[in-house]
Scaffold this motif. Structure first.
Motif, PDB file in Angstrom:
ATOM      1  N   GLU A  86      60.472  29.044  19.739  1.00 46.81           N
ATOM      2  CA  GLU A  86      60.121  27.620  19.691  1.00 46.81           C
ATOM      3  C   GLU A  86      59.988  27.048  21.103  1.00 46.81           C
ATOM      4  N   GLN A  87      60.856  27.475  22.001  1.00 47.24           N
ATOM      5  CA  GLN A  87      60.739  27.019  23.390  1.00 47.24           C
ATOM      6  C   GLN A  87      59.403  27.430  23.987  1.00 47.24           C
TER       7      GLN A  87
ATOM      8  N   LEU B  76      42.830  18.904  21.779  1.00 47.20           N
ATOM      9  CA  LEU B  76      43.372  18.951  20.417  1.00 47.20           C
ATOM     10  C   LEU B  76      43.194  20.324  19.777  1.00 47.20           C
ATOM     11  N   GLU B  77      42.099  20.986  20.101  1.00 51.18           N
ATOM     12  CA  GLU B  77      41.902  22.350  19.583  1.00 51.18           C
ATOM     13  C   GLU B  77      42.983  23.286  20.105  1.00 51.18           C
ATOM     14  N   ALA B  78      43.354  23.122  21.382  1.00 47.59           N
ATOM     15  CA  ALA B  78      44.396  23.967  21.961  1.00 47.59           C
ATOM     16  C   ALA B  78      45.781  23.585  21.444  1.00 47.59           C
ATOM     17  N   PHE B  79      45.997  22.303  21.208  1.00 52.68           N
ATOM     18  CA  PHE B  79      47.306  21.793  20.780  1.00 52.68           C
ATOM     19  C   PHE B  79      47.578  22.066  19.301  1.00 52.68           C
ATOM     20  N   ARG B  80      46.538  22.063  18.489  1.00 55.75           N
ATOM     21  CA  ARG B  80      46.690  22.122  17.033  1.00 55.75           C
ATOM     22  C   ARG B  80      47.531  23.308  16.543  1.00 55.75           C
ATOM     23  N   PRO B  81      47.194  24.556  16.859  1.00 60.65           N
ATOM     24  CA  PRO B  81      47.978  25.661  16.289  1.00 60.65           C
ATOM     25  C   PRO B  81      49.436  25.644  16.743  1.00 60.65           C
ATOM     26  N   LEU B  82      49.701  25.115  17.917  1.00 64.90           N
ATOM     27  CA  LEU B  82      51.055  25.084  18.446  1.00 64.90           C
ATOM     28  C   LEU B  82      51.909  24.048  17.734  1.00 64.90           C
ATOM     29  N   ILE B  83      51.368  22.826  17.554  1.00 62.18           N
ATOM     30  CA  ILE B  83      52.149  21.799  16.879  1.00 62.18           C
ATOM     31  C   ILE B  83      52.289  22.107  15.391  1.00 62.18           C
ATOM     32  N   LEU B  84      51.277  22.742  14.800  1.00 61.02           N
ATOM     33  CA  LEU B  84      51.391  23.094  13.390  1.00 61.02           C
ATOM     34  C   LEU B  84      52.519  24.101  13.177  1.00 61.02           C
TER      35      LEU B  84
END
Length: 364
Positions: free
Chosen positions: A11-12, A32-40
């Motif tokens: 998670e870190q 947002l494309e780069a952030f999406r899989p990580l926040i999901l």
């Protein structure tokens, strides 16, 4: 916030990658494309959407959805009044709200938004949302969705909360860059436009920029002997020097220069440019029109027929004597007409009439 989450090693790593993704580009869609899989993965969600809301624009919101489309949000216009999150997140910005805090399970399942998601085979079973204040009049709302009947937990909300500052900065920076890019493109079009001519000067005598059309006009309007040592034409330099010494109130009605060569009317408008710091610069916006400038309708409607005739001759740069001869009137009568029409049109002089008529016909 990060230290209190007690994230495991995986998670870190995801958290740090998410913060990096939010600063990885000045394109909001790429961020947002780069952030999406990580926040999901971090928030254990299945879908994500960001709503940008501008108070001064119509429509007032735009959905930005990285990944697969969310058809439900394409119908948001008719669902907005049934959105249970809208009021709570506006009431408390930067507070992550979960559906279980607002509605019972029965109420949520019976809501129009949930029912419509089932009809569209989306099955949005749980929602978590937060409002991000970007700047006055501009906010963004992030929504995370689950398509399984397992509620978002307080820890899921805490993980999202820990990233809000980074997300807010990303949206702000991308928005600022987009505005800057649009402005730069418009300025480039303006700079190269066939009807645009301007000179930018930093007082007292430093020329900063000269557009191609301005160079052509100045070469046509002035001879080498008319030029100041700085290269700026002396009549324009003298007018600028006078304006710089005036207060903003004193400049009203004096921030232009008009001349005529008998065939063309030359106008220059002096505009003080805003500057957050350092010396102010001035833009000298130039235009050239035939001396026989048409009397604009905005002016004609304020005049009597006899005054319209005189005004049209004034706009051909004729003297009182020439107008009197053309109309078969005495010079005294012409002068009376000229005085009345100048008063009616609220202009200061013949030059002011020429300048304002030119502005109505072709704004400068």
């Amino acid at each position: 916030m990060f230290s209190s989450l007690k994230l495991n090693a995986k998670e870190q790593m995801l958290w740090f990658r998410a913060t990096y993704a939010l600063g990885s580009s000045l394109s909001l869609s790429k961020v947002l494309e780069a952030f999406r899989p990580l926040i999901l993965e971090l928030a254990q969600a299945d879908a994500m959407a960001l709503c940008l809301m501008h108070a001064a624009r119509s429509p007032g919101y735009t959905w930005v959805i990285p990944g697969p489309r969310i058809q439900l949000l394409e119908e948001y216009d008719r669902l907005i009044e049934h959105d249970p999150f809208r009021k709570p997140i506006f009431a408390r910005p930067n507070w992550v709200v979960r559906d279980t805090q607002l509605l019972s399970r029965k109420e949520f399942v019976g809501s129009l938004i949930h029912q419509r998601s089932l009809e569209l085979e989306l099955r949005l079973d749980h929602v978590m949302a937060v409002l991000l204040p970007i700047r006055p009049g501009f906010v963004a709302a992030l929504a995370l969705y689950r398509n399984r009947p397992r509620a978002f937990s307080p820890r899921n909300a805490a993980v999202l909360t820990s990233l809000l500052e980074y997300l807010t900065n990303a949206v702000r920076n991308c928005s600022d860059f987009e505005s800057f890019t649009i402005g730069a493109n418009l300025l480039e079009e303006f700079y190269r436009g066939p009807d645009t001519a301007f000179l930018v000067v930093q007082p007292p005598h430093q020329e900063v920029l000269r557009s191609p059309n301005a160079a052509a006009l100045l070469d046509r309007w002035f001879t080498p002997s008319d030029l100041h040592a700085s290269g700026i034409p002396i009549p324009l330099q003298e007018r600028l020097d006078a304006l710089v010494r005036m207060t903003p109130a004193e400049r009203r009605g004096k921030d232009f220069w008009v001349s005529s060569d008998g065939e063309r009317c030359r106008t220059v408008r002096f505009v003080e440019l805003p500057a957050p710091e350092g010396p102010r610069k001035w833009a000298l916006k130039m235009n050239e029109l035939p001396v026989s400038i048409p009397l604009p309708e905005e002016m004609e409607c304020k005049l009597r027929p006899s005054e319209v005739t005189v005004a049209n001759l004034l706009l051909r740069d004729l003297s009182d004597k020439e107008i009197a001869a053309a109309l078969g009137l005495s010079v005294h009568t012409v002068k009376s007409h000229v005085k009345r029409l100048i008063d009616r049109l609220d202009v200061d002089s013949r030059s002011d009439l020429l300048y304002k008529a030119a502005r109505f016909n072709k704004p400068v």
